[in-house]
Design a protein around this motif. Structure first.
Motif, mmCIF file in Angstrom:
data_model
loop_
_atom_site.group_PDB
_atom_site.id
_atom_site.type_symbol
_atom_site.label_atom_id
_atom_site.label_comp_id
_atom_site.label_asym_id
_atom_site.label_seq_id
_atom_site.Cartn_x
_atom_site.Cartn_y
_atom_site.Cartn_z
ATOM 1 N N VAL A 141 -45.458 -45.429 8.376
ATOM 2 C CA VAL A 141 -44.109 -45.386 7.812
ATOM 3 C C VAL A 141 -43.821 -44.033 7.166
ATOM 4 C CG1 VAL A 141 -42.740 -46.234 5.893
ATOM 5 C CG2 VAL A 141 -43.704 -47.826 7.481
ATOM 6 N N ALA A 156 -37.396 -43.951 8.780
ATOM 7 C CA ALA A 156 -38.597 -44.565 8.234
ATOM 8 C C ALA A 156 -38.264 -45.860 7.499
ATOM 9 C CB ALA A 156 -39.296 -43.591 7.293
ATOM 10 N N TRP A 157 -37.151 -45.856 6.790
ATOM 11 C CA TRP A 157 -36.740 -47.067 6.066
ATOM 12 C C TRP A 157 -36.479 -48.219 7.032
ATOM 13 C CZ3 TRP A 157 -36.898 -48.960 1.363
ATOM 14 C CH2 TRP A 157 -36.098 -50.062 1.050
ATOM 15 N N PHE A 160 -39.737 -49.444 8.400
ATOM 16 C CA PHE A 160 -40.454 -50.199 7.387
ATOM 17 C C PHE A 160 -39.874 -51.612 7.259
ATOM 18 C CE2 PHE A 160 -41.073 -50.749 2.601
ATOM 19 C CZ PHE A 160 -42.341 -51.244 2.748
ATOM 20 N N ILE A 161 -38.563 -51.705 7.120
ATOM 21 C CA ILE A 161 -37.934 -52.994 6.877
ATOM 22 C C ILE A 161 -37.984 -53.872 8.131
ATOM 23 C CG2 ILE A 161 -35.717 -54.111 6.434
ATOM 24 C CD1 ILE A 161 -37.059 -53.126 3.943
ATOM 25 N N GLY A 164 -41.514 -54.706 8.983
ATOM 26 C CA GLY A 164 -42.037 -55.541 7.904
ATOM 27 C C GLY A 164 -41.596 -56.982 8.080
ATOM 28 N N VAL A 165 -40.317 -57.183 8.325
ATOM 29 C CA VAL A 165 -39.801 -58.534 8.515
ATOM 30 C C VAL A 165 -40.383 -59.145 9.785
ATOM 31 C CG1 VAL A 165 -37.755 -59.880 9.017
ATOM 32 C CG2 VAL A 165 -37.679 -58.147 7.252
ATOM 33 N N ALA A 168 -43.834 -60.141 9.295
ATOM 34 C CA ALA A 168 -43.918 -61.281 8.386
ATOM 35 C C ALA A 168 -43.729 -62.578 9.177
ATOM 36 C CB ALA A 168 -42.877 -61.166 7.287
#
Lengths: 482, 221
Positions: A141, A156-157, A160-161, A164-165, A168
């Motif tokens: 990231v 990058a944001w 990441f998000i 990440g989700v 998950a």
């Protein structure tokens, strides 16, 4: 033994590089670290080739024909990328695009990323597989935002998000998998071991596993970059440093697809149907079509090749979904050849954009005159990735197409259309960049040719001749995934 | 403690966790969000300990302790320091207004119950009715991430989603094996550091933590 060396070397290299930082020999240490990992992975491959699948470390690791070739591939591409990154990053450092601290960070995270991918490949525990996929995301990231430009931070944001989700949700799928396994194996780690799960998959509850697969598909599918979960991919590939684009595209997507296929084997065993196959075919075809049409309207060179990666991962996903010996063989080969070709393309693209100090394709002109090897490297890379014979991508795409014609004839035209559009788009963009007269702002560059040449030769060889050991491995892997 | 008592305590805790998820959706103040998030972590930790006690599984105590330190103290503290350093006091801005968000949230909860109904019948655990709540928490966390504009609220949504996953692991099964749980905790901790760094990067580059600014990378039409 070799297995331990493979994993420890990259982790050790990450630790050493975190201390060495921006000193003179950091680049060389990076190359040596990756090279040592590669050497160890070859030993590991020999062991597996001679004695078949093996369990190690109290069933914690499992190496068979399917993951060992990906481990060797990962170590190989990481080595050539480290060689490429030496000249590339020195240039970036000299031109002030990255600072002293970023350099330390870059090297340490590069090795940690390689470690995470190797752990994901070699572990037998689907929980640890998830953890290492997440680690692979986290370690890259901040590499995507290394340049600190607004666009890089935004990319990058998003990465990441979204990842990440996505990941998950994959964890939720893994929890459900364990929930089903617990009834058969009871409490503890046994219920998460892939070898146990695939053996006893017939006893697992099919409704739970179907639900688990949906979550795993969405979760790992986000990391594979399948449409419509692909939004992060073009951004992350275009804004990060080029060596990172090369390993993200060439390796991370493969590892994510590997995770998905491993889970598919378990779910298929429980449900006794090809439901998962249909889901993967749908995602795959959609990715091929959307990505190939998106290729047509790209302006940024790295973005364009990022879309090409989505297309190729779509092809592999489609082929795994299709199932059957020919398609699976094709998919395994496709993962290999795409990875080698795409990383070679990113190497030349990195140099091309350094020469012209832009990633805008309309401003990159006359590469052949500026630096013949970079120009021809890009041209041959594009020829190879577009699926022109005699390169390896042609072989794998041909195999997949044959299987599609036989088993799903109504889908074959869609598949062909995607490949044809991608072919046209890539050539339309690549010709003016490679040939023609260089612009006034083009500057000479000390490019690193060795990695590109090695990759292109390999891809040519794989198109003409399939080495015996590779053939054996693929056949064994096909058996396994049946 | 008898099994049925444990099951009842757990159902109450599950209901409270779902309540905190909805509270996160309506809370307008940033500090308030952190308080609710810490409460959710505490409930989660108690619930894990109760399951551990009633099932006699000691490794769940370690998980409960991990949750307590990480989600009740460490993460809210890190976020608290961040909002002070970055001086975020403004109200939370939402993309979709709050009553609408609530209705979508309720629909998601019903959807989760429906989705997990075949599994609920299979489960023999004391905690089985809580799986739907876990999935609802995941969905509500996702909803929060979609409907909020600020980077910080997105992160709180993400962490609450993670709480839901953890709750699923303890409610559907008696927790994942310890190796996996430790790994997951480590990943979350690393993620926390990364978004900390991110906030500073976003702040210095965009001069705000509003994600509206970050809409440059789109496809050219």
């Amino acid at each position: 033994m070799a297995l331990l060396v493979v994993l420890v070397t990259s982790l050790l290299a990450a630790a050493v590089l975190a201390f060495v930082g921006d000193r003179k020999y950091a680049h060389e240490i990076n190359i040596i670290g990756s090279g040592a990992t590669f050497a160890a992975s070859i030993f590991l491959a020999f062991e597996v080739y001679e004695s078949g699948p093996m369990l190690a470390g109290g069933d914690f690791f499992f190496v068979d024909a399917f993951n060992v070739y990906l481990a060797v591939l990962t170590a190989f591409v990481s080595t050539t990328t480290a060689i490429f990154s030496r000249k590339y990053m020195k240039f970036e450092r000299a031109h002030g695009r990255i600072g002293h601290k970023s350099m330390r960070f870059y090297h340490a995270m590069f090795q940690l990323f390689i470690f995470a991918m190797l752990l994901a490949l070699l572990t037998n525990n689907v929980g640890v597989l998830w953890i290492s996929m997440e680690l692979a995301t986290l370690s890259t990231v901040l590499l995507v935002s290394l340049y600190r430009t607004p666009a890089a931070i935004e990319a990058a944001w998003k990465y990441f998000i979204l990842c990440g989700v996505g990941i998950a949700l994959a964890l939720f799928g893994t929890v459900l998998l364990y929930f089903a396994a617990e009834k058969v194996f009871g409490e503890g780690t046994q219920g998460l071991l892939w070898t146990n799960l695939s053996q006893a998959s017939g006893q697992l509850e099919p409704t739970v596993l179907s639900l688990a697969f949906i979550f795993l598909m969405v979760g790992y599918g986000t990391k594979v970059g399948l449409v419509p979960l692909h939004n992060w991919l073009p951004d992350a590939h275009s804004e990060g440093p080029t060596p990172i684009s090369a390993v993200l595209s060439g390796l991370l997507l493969n590892v994510a697809l590997y995770a998905l296929v491993r889970c598919k084997v378990i779910v298929d065993g429980a449900t006794h149907s090809n439901k998962t196959g249909y889901i993967m075919m749908a995602f795959g075809l959609l990715s091929i079509i959307v990505a190939s049409f998106s290729l047509l309207r790209q302006k940024d060179i790295k973005r364009m090749f990022a879309y090409s990666s989505i297309e190729h991962m779509g092809i592999a996903t489609f082929a795994f979904g299709l199932g059957g010996p020919v398609a699976t063989f094709g998919a395994l080969l496709h993962m290999l050849v795409h990875s080698i070709t795409k990383s070679a393309i990113f190497f030349t693209v990195g140099h091309a954009s350094q020469m012209n100090s832009t990633q805008d394709m309309s401003s990159i002109r006359g590469l052949v005159k500026g630096n013949p090897l970079v120009g021809w490297g890009l041209m041959l890379g594009v020829v190879a990735i577009a699926g022109v014979p005699p390169f390896g991508v042609f072989t794998s795409e041909f195999l997949i197409l044959t299987a599609a014609m036989k088993n799903a004839p109504y889908l074959a035209p869609i598949f062909l259309l995607g490949i044809a559009v991608a072919f046209a788009a890539l050539f339309k963009r690549a010709m003016p960049m490679v040939f023609g007269d260089p612009g006034p702002s083009q500057r000479p560059l000390k490019a690193s040719h060795f990695p590109v040449i090695v990759h292109l030769v390999l891809i040519l060889v794989l198109g003409l001749y399939m080495p015996v050991f590779l053939n054996d491995w693929f056949h064994k892997a096909v058996e396994l995934l049946k | 403690m008898s099994l049925s008592l444990a099951a009842q305590i757990n159902s109450v805790l599950a209901a409270l966790i779902l309540l905190t998820s909805f509270a996160l959706l309506v809370q307008r103040r940033v500090q308030g969000l952190l308080h609710i998030f810490a409460w959710q972590g505490l409930l989660l930790s108690i619930s894990t300990a109760v399951v551990g006690y009633s099932a006699g599984l000691h490794h769940l105590y370690i998980s409960a302790l991990l949750t307590l330190t990480l989600k009740v103290f460490a993460l809210p503290y890190i976020l608290y320091v961040l909002i002070h350093k970055l001086k975020i006091h403004k109200e939370v801005e939402e993309v979709v207004n709050i009553p609408t968000t609530m209705i979508i949230g309720i629909a998601l909860v019903i959807f989760s119950y429906d989705l997990t109904s075949p599994i609920r019948e299979l489960s023999t655990l004391v905690t089985r009715s809580t799986l739907a709540v876990a999935l609802s928490t995941v969905m509500l966390g996702l909803l929060m991430m979609i409907t909020r504009k600020k980077a910080l609220t997105q992160i709180v949504g993400f962490l609450s989603l993670e709480n839901g996953l953890f709750f699923a692991a303890t409610s559907a099964t008696y927790g994942m094996p310890l190796v996996v749980e430790l790994g997951v905790a480590l990943d979350i901790l690393i993620a926390a550091f990364i978004f900390g760094i991110f906030f500073f990067q976003i702040r210095t580059t965009f001069d705000s933590l509003d994600l509206k600014e970050m809409e440059k990378l789109k496809e050219d039409e």
